[in-house]
Scaffold this motif. Structure first.
Motif, short mmCIF file in Angstrom:
data_model
loop_
_atom_site.label_atom_id
_atom_site.label_comp_id
_atom_site.label_asym_id
_atom_site.label_seq_id
_atom_site.Cartn_x
_atom_site.Cartn_y
_atom_site.Cartn_z
N SER A 44 -47.52 16.18 2.88
CA SER A 44 -46.23 15.98 2.23
C SER A 44 -45.25 15.18 3.08
O SER A 44 -44.15 14.88 2.65
N GLY A 45 -45.64 14.87 4.32
CA GLY A 45 -44.81 14.03 5.16
C GLY A 45 -43.85 14.76 6.08
O GLY A 45 -42.95 14.13 6.65
N GLY A 46 -44.02 16.06 6.28
CA GLY A 46 -43.13 16.80 7.16
C GLY A 46 -43.09 16.27 8.58
O GLY A 46 -42.03 15.98 9.12
N LEU A 47 -44.26 16.10 9.19
CA LEU A 47 -44.32 15.58 10.56
C LEU A 47 -44.05 14.09 10.61
O LEU A 47 -43.52 13.58 11.60
N THR A 48 -44.37 13.38 9.53
CA THR A 48 -44.04 11.96 9.46
C THR A 48 -42.53 11.76 9.52
O THR A 48 -42.02 10.93 10.27
N LEU A 49 -41.82 12.53 8.72
CA LEU A 49 -40.36 12.42 8.66
C LEU A 49 -39.71 12.84 9.98
O LEU A 49 -38.81 12.15 10.47
N GLU A 50 -40.18 13.91 10.57
CA GLU A 50 -39.63 14.33 11.87
C GLU A 50 -39.90 13.27 12.94
O GLU A 50 -39.04 12.98 13.76
N SER A 51 -41.10 12.68 12.90
CA SER A 51 -41.43 11.60 13.85
C SER A 51 -40.53 10.39 13.64
O SER A 51 -40.08 9.76 14.59
N ALA A 52 -40.25 10.08 12.37
CA ALA A 52 -39.41 8.92 12.04
C ALA A 52 -38.01 9.05 12.62
O ALA A 52 -37.37 8.05 12.95
N GLN A 53 -37.54 10.27 12.76
CA GLN A 53 -36.20 10.50 13.32
C GLN A 53 -36.16 10.23 14.83
O GLN A 53 -35.09 10.10 15.39
N ARG A 54 -37.33 10.14 15.46
CA ARG A 54 -37.39 10.03 16.91
C ARG A 54 -38.05 8.76 17.42
O ARG A 54 -37.71 8.25 18.47
N ALA A 55 -39.05 8.26 16.70
CA ALA A 55 -39.91 7.18 17.20
C ALA A 55 -39.39 5.79 16.84
O ALA A 55 -38.59 5.63 15.92
N GLY A 56 -39.92 4.81 17.55
CA GLY A 56 -39.64 3.42 17.20
C GLY A 56 -40.44 2.98 15.99
O GLY A 56 -39.97 2.20 15.17
N LYS A 57 -41.67 3.51 15.86
CA LYS A 57 -42.55 3.14 14.75
C LYS A 57 -43.44 4.32 14.40
O LYS A 57 -43.92 5.01 15.29
N VAL A 58 -43.64 4.54 13.10
CA VAL A 58 -44.53 5.61 12.64
C VAL A 58 -45.50 5.04 11.62
O VAL A 58 -45.11 4.31 10.70
N ILE A 59 -46.78 5.38 11.80
CA ILE A 59 -47.83 5.01 10.87
C ILE A 59 -48.42 6.32 10.35
O ILE A 59 -48.94 7.12 11.14
N ALA A 60 -48.30 6.56 9.05
CA ALA A 60 -48.79 7.80 8.45
C ALA A 60 -50.02 7.51 7.60
O ALA A 60 -50.02 6.59 6.78
N LEU A 61 -51.08 8.30 7.80
CA LEU A 61 -52.35 8.09 7.11
C LEU A 61 -52.73 9.32 6.30
O LEU A 61 -52.52 10.45 6.72
N ASP A 62 -53.34 9.07 5.15
CA ASP A 62 -53.95 10.15 4.38
C ASP A 62 -54.94 9.52 3.42
O ASP A 62 -54.69 8.44 2.89
N LYS A 63 -56.07 10.20 3.20
CA LYS A 63 -57.04 9.67 2.25
C LYS A 63 -56.69 10.04 0.81
O LYS A 63 -57.26 9.49 -0.13
N ASN A 64 -55.75 10.96 0.64
CA ASN A 64 -55.33 11.41 -0.69
C ASN A 64 -54.16 10.55 -1.18
O ASN A 64 -53.08 10.58 -0.58
#
Length: 195
Positions: A44-64
């Motif tokens: 659902s993107g929970g860790l993606t969103l938290e990472s986005a608040q901190r990182a310079g770049k985020v790449i999120a992957l899922d096969k679904n």
């Protein structure tokens, strides 16, 4: 941390990773504004969103494809849609094509966890971090063994959280699933793993 109820959720996609777990994962990941983060099995993107608040770049992957769609909606809801690269497909294929990165977060592996860790390790920069969350006992064992094969020293933390629910008579503590967080830092004394 973003409260759990602020995420768009659908029953077909797990998550989001609960708030308290996201907090601990972010502590273990030690993400800075210079970091590139790869989030495997974004759900659902929970860790993606938290990472986005901190990182310079985020790449999120899922096969679904539904996970990619719900992650996109959660990112848009919180104003992060343009900064995040969402990629649908097999993690091993996608990671192989990526350049180096600083943090690898693995929340779902589709049974390929040892290979994802090995491939991620090869792409990690100096002092890069790997953080794995696990609800299954077998995944915990796989993660620890795979990190040891890469000559990494796993840090293993099991988290049991109960949240209070107000009732007429008082506050009832409601247990959540135990989660294990396994993390490690790449040490360049050992540039390659053991086969």
């Amino acid at each position: 941390m973003i409260p759990d109820e602020d995420f768009i959720q659908i029953k077909e996609v797990p998550g989001p990773t609960k708030e308290e777990i996201r907090c601990l994962v972010m502590c273990k990941a030690q993400i800075s504004s210079d970091d590139t983060v790869v989030d495997v099995g974004c759900g659902s993107g929970g860790l993606t969103l938290e990472s986005a608040q901190r990182a310079g770049k985020v790449i999120a992957l899922d096969k679904n494809p539904e996970a990619i769609d719900i992650t996109r909606k959660n990112l848009e809801k919180h104003g992060y849609s343009s900064e995040i690269q969402l990629m649908e497909g097999d993690a091993l294929v996608i990671i192989e094509a990526l350049h180096s990165f600083d943090v690898l977060i693995v929340g779902g592996s589709g049974g390929d966890l040892p290979l994802i860790i090995k491939q991620g390790y090869e792409k990690l920069k100096k002092n890069g971090r790997i953080v794995i969350t696990s609800i299954l006992l077998e995944t915990r064992v796989e993660a620890v063994n795979a990190l040891k094969k890469m000559r990494m020293t796993p840090d293993v933390v099991e988290v049991n959280i109960a949240k209070g629910k107000l009732t007429e008579r008082g506050t009832m503590m409601m247990g959540r699933n135990p989660i294990t967080i396994i993390s490690a830092v790449k040490d360049l004394k050992y540039p390659v793993g053991i086969d």
